[in-house]
Design a protein around this motif. Structure first.
Motif, PDB file in Angstrom:
ATOM      1  N   TYR A   1       0.933  -1.131  -0.073  1.00 18.13           N
ATOM      2  CA  TYR A   1      -0.311   0.157  -0.237  1.00 18.13           C
ATOM      3  C   TYR A   1       0.789   1.372  -0.008  1.00 18.13           C
ATOM      4  CZ  TYR A   1      -3.982   2.607   1.652  1.00 18.13           C
ATOM      5  OH  TYR A   1      -5.444   3.538   1.213  1.00 18.13           O
ATOM      6  N   VAL A   2       2.110   1.257   0.640  1.00 19.06           N
ATOM      7  CA  VAL A   2       2.931   2.184   0.608  1.00 19.06           C
ATOM      8  C   VAL A   2       3.681   2.631   0.152  1.00 19.06           C
ATOM      9  CG1 VAL A   2       1.975   2.657   3.068  1.00 19.06           C
ATOM     10  CG2 VAL A   2       4.321   1.790   2.767  1.00 19.06           C
TER      11      VAL A   2
ATOM     12  N   ILE B   1     -10.997  -1.406  -8.402  1.00 16.85           N
ATOM     13  CA  ILE B   1     -11.815  -2.694  -9.730  1.00 16.85           C
ATOM     14  C   ILE B   1     -10.864  -3.809 -10.195  1.00 16.85           C
ATOM     15  CG2 ILE B   1     -13.613  -2.702 -10.925  1.00 16.85           C
ATOM     16  CD1 ILE B   1     -14.731  -0.793 -10.115  1.00 16.85           C
ATOM     17  N   LEU B   2     -10.220  -2.740 -11.525  1.00 12.01           N
ATOM     18  CA  LEU B   2      -9.680  -3.525 -12.344  1.00 12.01           C
ATOM     19  C   LEU B   2      -8.816  -4.635 -12.270  1.00 12.01           C
ATOM     20  CD1 LEU B   2      -9.786  -0.919 -15.266  1.00 12.01           C
ATOM     21  CD2 LEU B   2     -11.062  -2.456 -15.015  1.00 12.01           C
ATOM     22  N   LEU B   3      -7.295  -3.800 -11.089  1.00  7.26           N
ATOM     23  CA  LEU B   3      -6.380  -4.891 -10.266  1.00  7.26           C
ATOM     24  C   LEU B   3      -6.801  -6.351 -10.231  1.00  7.26           C
ATOM     25  CD1 LEU B   3      -3.946  -2.285  -9.735  1.00  7.26           C
ATOM     26  CD2 LEU B   3      -3.808  -3.957 -12.038  1.00  7.26           C
ATOM     27  N   PRO B   4      -7.780  -6.425  -9.126  1.00 11.01           N
ATOM     28  CA  PRO B   4      -7.690  -7.718  -8.057  1.00 11.01           C
ATOM     29  C   PRO B   4      -8.494  -8.996  -9.454  1.00 11.01           C
ATOM     30  CG  PRO B   4      -9.107  -6.361  -7.150  1.00 11.01           C
ATOM     31  CD  PRO B   4      -8.225  -5.693  -8.686  1.00 11.01           C
ATOM     32  N   ARG B   5      -8.960  -7.898 -10.286  1.00 12.26           N
ATOM     33  CA  ARG B   5      -8.345  -9.218 -11.335  1.00 12.26           C
ATOM     34  C   ARG B   5      -7.439  -9.606 -12.492  1.00 12.26           C
ATOM     35  NH1 ARG B   5     -13.451  -6.559 -15.204  1.00 12.26           N
ATOM     36  NH2 ARG B   5     -15.158  -6.070 -13.475  1.00 12.26           N
ATOM     37  N   ILE B   6      -6.659  -9.309 -12.049  1.00 13.19           N
ATOM     38  CA  ILE B   6      -5.256  -9.697 -12.225  1.00 13.19           C
ATOM     39  C   ILE B   6      -4.453 -10.196 -10.970  1.00 13.19           C
ATOM     40  CG2 ILE B   6      -3.074  -9.562 -13.997  1.00 13.19           C
ATOM     41  CD1 ILE B   6      -4.780  -6.509 -14.944  1.00 13.19           C
ATOM     42  N   PHE B   7      -4.294  -9.610 -10.039  1.00 11.75           N
ATOM     43  CA  PHE B   7      -3.537 -10.126  -9.541  1.00 11.75           C
ATOM     44  C   PHE B   7      -4.279 -10.680  -7.575  1.00 11.75           C
ATOM     45  CE2 PHE B   7      -1.363  -7.158 -11.394  1.00 11.75           C
ATOM     46  CZ  PHE B   7      -0.317  -7.516 -12.028  1.00 11.75           C
ATOM     47  N   CYS B   8      -5.318 -10.400  -7.954  1.00  8.09           N
ATOM     48  CA  CYS B   8      -6.269 -11.237  -6.911  1.00  8.09           C
ATOM     49  C   CYS B   8      -6.056  -9.821  -5.734  1.00  8.09           C
ATOM     50  CB  CYS B   8      -6.298 -12.633  -6.595  1.00  8.09           C
ATOM     51  SG  CYS B   8      -6.314 -13.702  -7.052  1.00  8.09           S
ATOM     52  N   LEU B   9      -6.028 -10.739  -4.122  1.00  5.29           N
ATOM     53  CA  LEU B   9      -6.207  -9.448  -3.491  1.00  5.29           C
ATOM     54  C   LEU B   9      -4.714  -8.709  -2.784  1.00  5.29           C
ATOM     55  CD1 LEU B   9      -6.869  -8.826  -0.123  1.00  5.29           C
ATOM     56  CD2 LEU B   9      -5.440  -9.938   0.927  1.00  5.29           C
ATOM     57  N   LYS B  10      -3.527  -9.305  -3.630  1.00  2.00           N
ATOM     58  CA  LYS B  10      -2.423  -8.008  -4.096  1.00  2.00           C
ATOM     59  C   LYS B  10      -2.917  -6.998  -5.235  1.00  2.00           C
ATOM     60  CE  LYS B  10       0.926 -11.460  -2.988  1.00  2.00           C
ATOM     61  NZ  LYS B  10       2.345 -12.298  -3.475  1.00  2.00           N
ATOM     62  N   GLY B  11      -3.685  -7.044  -6.022  1.00  2.02           N
ATOM     63  CA  GLY B  11      -4.214  -6.117  -6.947  1.00  2.02           C
ATOM     64  C   GLY B  11      -4.774  -5.080  -5.611  1.00  2.02           C
ATOM     65  N   ILE B  12      -5.496  -5.358  -5.108  1.00  4.33           N
ATOM     66  CA  ILE B  12      -5.803  -4.050  -3.954  1.00  4.33           C
ATOM     67  C   ILE B  12      -5.339  -3.110  -3.617  1.00  4.33           C
ATOM     68  CG2 ILE B  12      -7.958  -3.182  -2.895  1.00  4.33           C
ATOM     69  CD1 ILE B  12      -9.373  -5.877  -2.889  1.00  4.33           C
ATOM     70  N   TRP B  13      -3.789  -3.546  -2.877  1.00  3.66           N
ATOM     71  CA  TRP B  13      -2.914  -3.446  -2.160  1.00  3.66           C
ATOM     72  C   TRP B  13      -1.824  -2.456  -3.437  1.00  3.66           C
ATOM     73  CZ3 TRP B  13      -5.104  -2.742   1.732  1.00  3.66           C
ATOM     74  CH2 TRP B  13      -5.720  -4.247   2.231  1.00  3.66           C
ATOM     75  N   TYR B  14      -2.181  -2.914  -4.652  1.00  2.09           N
ATOM     76  CA  TYR B  14      -1.193  -2.361  -5.698  1.00  2.09           C
ATOM     77  C   TYR B  14      -1.784  -1.011  -5.891  1.00  2.09           C
ATOM     78  CZ  TYR B  14       1.367  -6.922  -6.190  1.00  2.09           C
ATOM     79  OH  TYR B  14       2.199  -7.416  -5.781  1.00  2.09           O
ATOM     80  N   ALA B  15      -3.021  -1.100  -5.904  1.00  4.23           N
ATOM     81  CA  ALA B  15      -4.213   0.444  -6.359  1.00  4.23           C
ATOM     82  C   ALA B  15      -3.451   1.150  -6.174  1.00  4.23           C
ATOM     83  CB  ALA B  15      -5.044   0.066  -6.890  1.00  4.23           C
ATOM     84  N   MET B  16      -3.279   1.286  -4.935  1.00  7.84           N
ATOM     85  CA  MET B  16      -2.747   3.017  -3.943  1.00  7.84           C
ATOM     86  C   MET B  16      -1.377   3.623  -4.990  1.00  7.84           C
ATOM     87  SD  MET B  16      -3.142   5.596  -2.574  1.00  7.84           S
ATOM     88  CE  MET B  16      -4.426   4.675  -1.388  1.00  7.84           C
ATOM     89  N   PRO B  17      -0.301   2.438  -4.855  1.00 13.66           N
ATOM     90  CA  PRO B  17       0.518   3.321  -5.642  1.00 13.66           C
ATOM     91  C   PRO B  17       0.647   3.550  -7.188  1.00 13.66           C
ATOM     92  CG  PRO B  17       1.401   0.907  -4.607  1.00 13.66           C
ATOM     93  CD  PRO B  17      -0.119   1.419  -4.382  1.00 13.66           C
ATOM     94  N   VAL B  18       0.047   2.869  -7.372  1.00 13.62           N
ATOM     95  CA  VAL B  18       0.001   3.221  -8.836  1.00 13.62           C
ATOM     96  C   VAL B  18      -0.284   4.878  -9.335  1.00 13.62           C
ATOM     97  CG1 VAL B  18      -0.723   2.366 -11.658  1.00 13.62           C
ATOM     98  CG2 VAL B  18      -0.066   0.456  -9.723  1.00 13.62           C
TER      99      VAL B  18
END
Length: 466
Positions: A376-377, A419-436
């Protein structure tokens, strides 16, 4: 016709402001103006941290998840309070400068009346449809009882909360920033004291945390109320009239719309996060996000307080066409803000498990907090730059640019990414959303800053205020 005494007072005040904001060391001014704002914003943030530590350590991990579900609804209450308090405080500041005593009094009465009406309406509406609202914000059958128990008490006390924060904001705007800071500190101290007493009496529950919060805010309200009842202060109650004046209300709302919009965006982001986390990680993932966002918010509000201290310095010197001082204040604030977010980044990146243990000793929840926080950070150092520059645009009379920057980060980038990243990375995609989202919004922020830097060169003497 102004008297000699009034003219002399205006000259003294003007020369004092000019000496401070126009000539004093930028670094010293930033410290002087930022410290009270930082203390006040941090004290407010401590509410959430204390509640989560208390609930996580003594009630349980699912209770933390239940508390996380209440965040969007609490943000809506806060947004409505900010809409009224920010608008009223700005109008009162202007009218005091214009020496329009009658308008000041009407605005004060109107603001309190609005808060009473809105506070009671939100409380009744929220209590009537509480379960449906909480389900809408991501509650499950497991977390609903905790979220419901906490919000019932918070909603009952909502009129107190709104009036307290409104009067505290008006107190700051009318020339008492230190007293306004103390009102928040008193509220926080009483909240902590109540939690300690309840813990000592073994009255441990999620309801007791909510009660402590309302009692603390009631203590703060008594303090600010006593201030406005004192006739020695230039702004005080004079036969309070419960009335709504349309012209004043319209003016209050128009000024308060910017911070209101930002709060609503935050509410929407939290709701989307909760839904996605519940779908991809379950109730514990929602609880982990509640803890992570609370810790991140603590670092963020320090930078916000710093930016609030920058605003009068930048605003005055921009109006005085001293662009070298404007840019100096901006770059010093950017450096300090970035330093704060870099320090916070290292703490959260390298000690996430220790932070998690402050809130809970549940192994599953702690591990989710540890992993989520690290992702997230990842680009949190960029956040200091974003916040400072966004506030800078507001300070030079470009509120639409400031709103656009806040909206671009949350609405244009963050929500679609969640909404989009979890479809590729599952749970990690939600955390990735913030730095992106942080990276993309920083690119836009930097681009706009470069544009306005060329538009207003550092030593330009022919500036037209926007």
């Amino acid at each position: 016709m102004p008297t000699k005494k009034n003219v002399l007072a205006e000259i003294i005040i003007e020369s004092s402001v000019d000496k401070d904001l126009g000539k004093k060391s930028i670094g010293l001014l930033l410290f002087q103006y930022s410290l009270p704002a930082i203390i006040a914003t941090v004290a407010t943030s401590v509410y959430n941290i204390v509640d989560r530590i208390y609930i996580g350590q003594f009630v349980g991990p699912i209770a933390i998840s239940g508390l996380a579900i209440t965040l969007p609804l609490m943000n809506i209450c806060s947004a409505l309070g900010t809409l009224i308090s920010t608008g009223a405080a700005s109008i009162i500041s202007i009218r005091l400068g214009e020496n329009k005593r009658n308008d000041v009094q009407k605005t004060l009465d109107n603001a309190i009346s609005l808060n009473i009406i809105v506070g009671i309406f939100v409380a009744i509406f929220g209590l009537l449809f509480l379960d449906k609202i909480l389900y809408l914000f991501g509650a499950s059958q497991t977390t609903l009882p905790y979220a419901r128990a906490f919000m019932r008490i918070i909603l009952i006390g909502n009129p107190i909360t709104q009036i307290f924060f409104c009067l505290s904001t008006i107190m700051r705007a009318s020339g008492y920033p230190i007293k306004a800071m103390f009102s928040v500190l008193i509220s926080m101290f009483v909240n902590l004291l109540c939690l300690v007493i309840l813990l000592f009496l073994r009255k441990i529950s999620i309801e007791s945390a909510a009660i402590a919060t309302i009692v603390g805010q009631s203590a703060g309200l008594v303090f600010v109320f006593a201030h406005f009842c004192n006739k020695k202060h230039h702004l005080h109650f004079i036969g309070f009239k419960f009335e709504i004046i349309w012209n004043i209300t319209k003016h209050i709302v128009s000024i308060g719309l910017s911070p209101f919009f930002i709060h609503v965006c935050t509410c929407l982001v939290v709701a989307v996060f909760n839904w996605q986390l519940k779908n991809y990680g379950g109730d514990f993932a929602v609880g982990a996000y509640g803890v992570i966002s609370t810790v991140v918010n603590f670092a963020t509000v320090i930078v916000l307080g710093l930016s609030q201290g920058m605003q009068p310095i930048v605003g005055y010197n921009f109006g005085a066409k001293q662009m070298d001082r404007v840019m100096s204040a901006l770059w010093i604030t950017i450096c300090v803000g970035t330093f704060i977010t870099v320090v916070a980044f290292f703490i959260m990146e390298f000690f996430p498990l220790q932070i998690a243990y402050c809130f809970t000793h549940d192994l599953i929840l702690s591990d989710l907090i540890r992993l989520g926080m690290r992702y997230y950070v990842l680009l949190f150092p960029l956040v200091g730059f974003q916040i400072v520059v966004s506030n800078f645009f507001q300070s030079i009379g470009l509120p639409k640019t400031s709103i656009f920057l806040s909206a671009s980060r949350q609405l244009i980038f963050l929500i679609p990414l969640v909404i989009l990243l979890p479809r590729i990375f599952c749970l990690k995609g939600i955390w990735y959303a913030m730095p992106v989202a942080d990276f993309l919004s920083t690119v836009i922020t930097a681009g706009l800053l470069i544009y306005y830097h060329y538009k207003y060169p550092a030593k330009n003497e022919n500036i037209t205020t926007c």
